[in-house]
Enzyme design. Structure first.
Site, short mmCIF file in Angstrom:
data_model
loop_
_atom_site.label_atom_id
_atom_site.label_comp_id
_atom_site.label_asym_id
_atom_site.label_seq_id
_atom_site.Cartn_x
_atom_site.Cartn_y
_atom_site.Cartn_z
N GLY A 22 0.98 -1.21 -0.06
CA GLY A 22 0.07 -0.05 -0.15
C GLY A 22 0.94 1.31 -0.04
CD GLU A 78 1.33 -8.95 1.55
OE1 GLU A 78 0.46 -7.91 1.52
OE2 GLU A 78 1.30 -10.05 2.01
N GLY A 101 3.10 -3.33 -4.20
CA GLY A 101 2.58 -3.50 -5.59
C GLY A 101 2.84 -2.44 -6.39
CE1 TYR A 145 -9.86 1.18 -7.17
CE2 TYR A 145 -7.97 1.86 -8.30
CZ TYR A 145 -8.82 0.98 -7.91
OH TYR A 145 -8.27 -0.33 -7.68
CB CYS A 154 -20.55 3.35 -25.64
SG CYS A 154 -20.21 3.27 -27.27
CE1 TYR A 197 -3.34 -3.67 -7.73
CE2 TYR A 197 -2.18 -1.50 -7.58
CZ TYR A 197 -2.73 -2.89 -7.18
OH TYR A 197 -2.17 -3.52 -6.03
C1 LIG Z 1 -2.95 -8.25 0.50
C2 LIG Z 1 -2.30 -7.25 -0.42
N1 LIG Z 1 -1.07 -7.02 -0.32
C3 LIG Z 1 -0.26 -5.96 -1.12
C4 LIG Z 1 -1.28 -5.34 -1.93
C5 LIG Z 1 -0.72 -4.31 -2.67
O1 LIG Z 1 -1.05 -2.97 -2.60
P1 LIG Z 1 -0.29 -1.70 -3.20
O2 LIG Z 1 -0.21 -1.92 -4.81
O3 LIG Z 1 -1.11 -0.56 -2.86
O4 LIG Z 1 1.12 -1.89 -2.73
C6 LIG Z 1 -2.63 -5.44 -1.74
C7 LIG Z 1 -3.50 -4.82 -2.83
O5 LIG Z 1 -4.64 -4.86 -2.88
C8 LIG Z 1 -3.34 -6.40 -1.21
O6 LIG Z 1 -4.52 -6.81 -1.33
#
Ligand SMILES: Cc1ncc(COP(=O)(O)O)c(C=O)c1O
Length: 419
Positions: free
Chosen positions: A249, A281, A283, A324, A350, A378
């Site tokens: 996150g 984690e 992303g 979003y 559309c 994303y």
């Molecule tokens: C369990 C979990 N970990 C990590 C992430 C990665 O989030 P971000 O891409 O914002 O770092 C997500 C995103 O939905 C998630 O659900």
């Protein structure tokens, strides 16, 4: 008239050189000419620099960095992350298959997700993933039953729902009591104890993920305090906690303030102990800035209300603005001098929500090439075939040129799987 203007990098690795936009030294117009538009382009070099930045910020804690593959599951990127020693967080059997194909070591795979099927659980057990992040008591039962059936003892980590507000968009907050993710604290403790007693499970860890695009270390600090309390309670009962996953996150400064990663690392420091591995984690943080969606102007439509610049990329290619209200900066691939006009960049779909929002354009004309920035996370992973539009192609930068990572789908492929 086309004339070069000021040439400072827009974001890391993205700059105008003699008025032409280049990503990691590769000219964007070359990619569009070679592979057509709409086209996702990525710089693996920038992504690896981001990974290095996360590792540096958390250096003293030596965490296992598990890339949240949902952000972008392109093999071209995943292979590079796996080769760099990263782990991965997957949320489906499909992602698990991609992760293994990309070369991530099973012992660095974490399997999350609120709705794992029995088939997916078996797949995870057969693959010997490091941890299942358990999201409900029902899922714990299912993992236990499948572990007993297959004879593979399952490593589990309990995902806690900490009821902490990460102050992000309501669609990407995951740590509030009303969100479907994780277990409330008392249930998490009970689930951990239960797993610790089971001959088919190994109670290994605790996990929290608060949401996405988090801009402040404060929610991480709250979550770390909660985790510390839970760990000391479990350990005082004789249940060691070997893995602590503080989630992802990490927010990007899409116009706002940047998240101080070192400050986040400081919040996690008290959780580190000898014999315990910390997991993060990320992303978006690893891949958002390394990706661009390239698109050409189809039409410039002037109405009484506004000037619409109609692009060949739409919400089917990049749904974040519609989903979003996300804002992605748009910049021209060839810089043009002159007075900018206010325009609205829209896609061909559309739906009125198929808009990238307002921006400025100098003398926009059909055929002009534009770059939608911060599109590596994303973007393609959420793309669809809505309105009968094939999925776009993907290419990666390297050595000043471009390599195709994924072919553009064809019209024939739109109906290929139909009976
Ligand atoms: C369990 C979990 N970990 C990590 C992430 C990665 O989030 P971000 O891409 O914002 O770092 C997500 C995103 O939905 C998630 O659900």
């Amino acid at each position: 008239m086309r004339r070069p203007m000021r040439e400072t990098p827009l974001t890391e690795g993205l700059e105008y050189k003699r008025g032409r936009l280049r990503l990691s030294g590769s000219p964007l117009e070359d990619a569009a000419e070679k592979f057509g538009t709409p086209l996702y382009v990525y710089s693996p070099e920038l992504m690896l620099a981001r990974l290095a930045r996360v590792k540096a910020a958390f250096k003293s804690l030596a965490p296992l960095v598990c890339y949240a593959m949902k952000a972008n599951s392109s093999l071209a990127l995943c292979r590079r992350l796996a080769a760099a020693g990263a782990g991965v967080e997957v949320v489906s059997g499909g992602e698990l298959s991609i992760a293994l194909k990309a070369g991530f070591q099973p012992r660095r795979v974490i399997f999350s997700g609120v709705g794992k099927t029995r088939v997916e659980i078996r797949q995870g057990l057969r693959s010997r993933v490091l941890l299942f992040n358990v999201e409900s008591l029902g899922e714990l039962d299912a993992i236990e039953a499948e572990a007993a059936r297959t004879g593979v003892r399952a490593g589990v980590s309990i995902r806690i729902n900490p009821d902490i507000d990460a102050h992000t968009h309501r669609h990407i907050t995951t740590g509030l009591a009303e969100n479907k993710f994780g277990l409330p604290v008392p249930d998490s403790l009970a689930a951990f104890r239960r797993a610790a007693r089971s001959p088919n499970l190994r109670a290994l860890g605790l996990h929290v993920h608060l949401g996405s695009q988090i801009a402040s270390p404060v929610p991480y600090a709250k979550s770390a305090r909660l985790l510390a309390g839970m760990i000391s309670r479990l350990e005082s009962e004789g249940h060691p906690v070997k893995y602590v996953d503080v989630g992802g996150g990490f927010g990007l400064p899409y116009g706002g303030p940047a998240l101080d990663l070192k400050a986040v690392a400081r919040t996690a420091a008290p959780l580190k102990r000898k014999g315990r591995t910390l997991i993060v984690e990320p992303g978006r943080f690893l891949v958002a800035e390394c990706g661009i969606l390239l698109t050409r102007i189809q039409y410039v439509k002037r109405t009484r209300a506004r000037t619409f610049v109609v692009l060949d990329a739409g919400m089917n290619d990049l749904i974040r603005p519609a989903l979003y209200g996300a804002r992605h900066p748009l910049v021209p691939v060839f810089r043009r001098a002159g007075p900018p006009q206010r325009v609205e960049f829209v896609g061909p779909i559309c739906e009125t929500s198929d808009t990238f929002g307002e921006g400025a354009a100098v003398d926009p004309a059909p055929g002009d090439l534009w770059a939608v920035l911060l599109a590596g996370a994303y973007g393609f992973s959420m793309a669809s075939r809505y309105n009968g539009r094939p999925l776009p192609a993907e290419a990666v930068a390297g050595g000043g040129g471009w390599r195709l990572a994924r072919k553009r789908e064809t019209h024939a492929e739109l109906t290929r799987l139909e009976a």
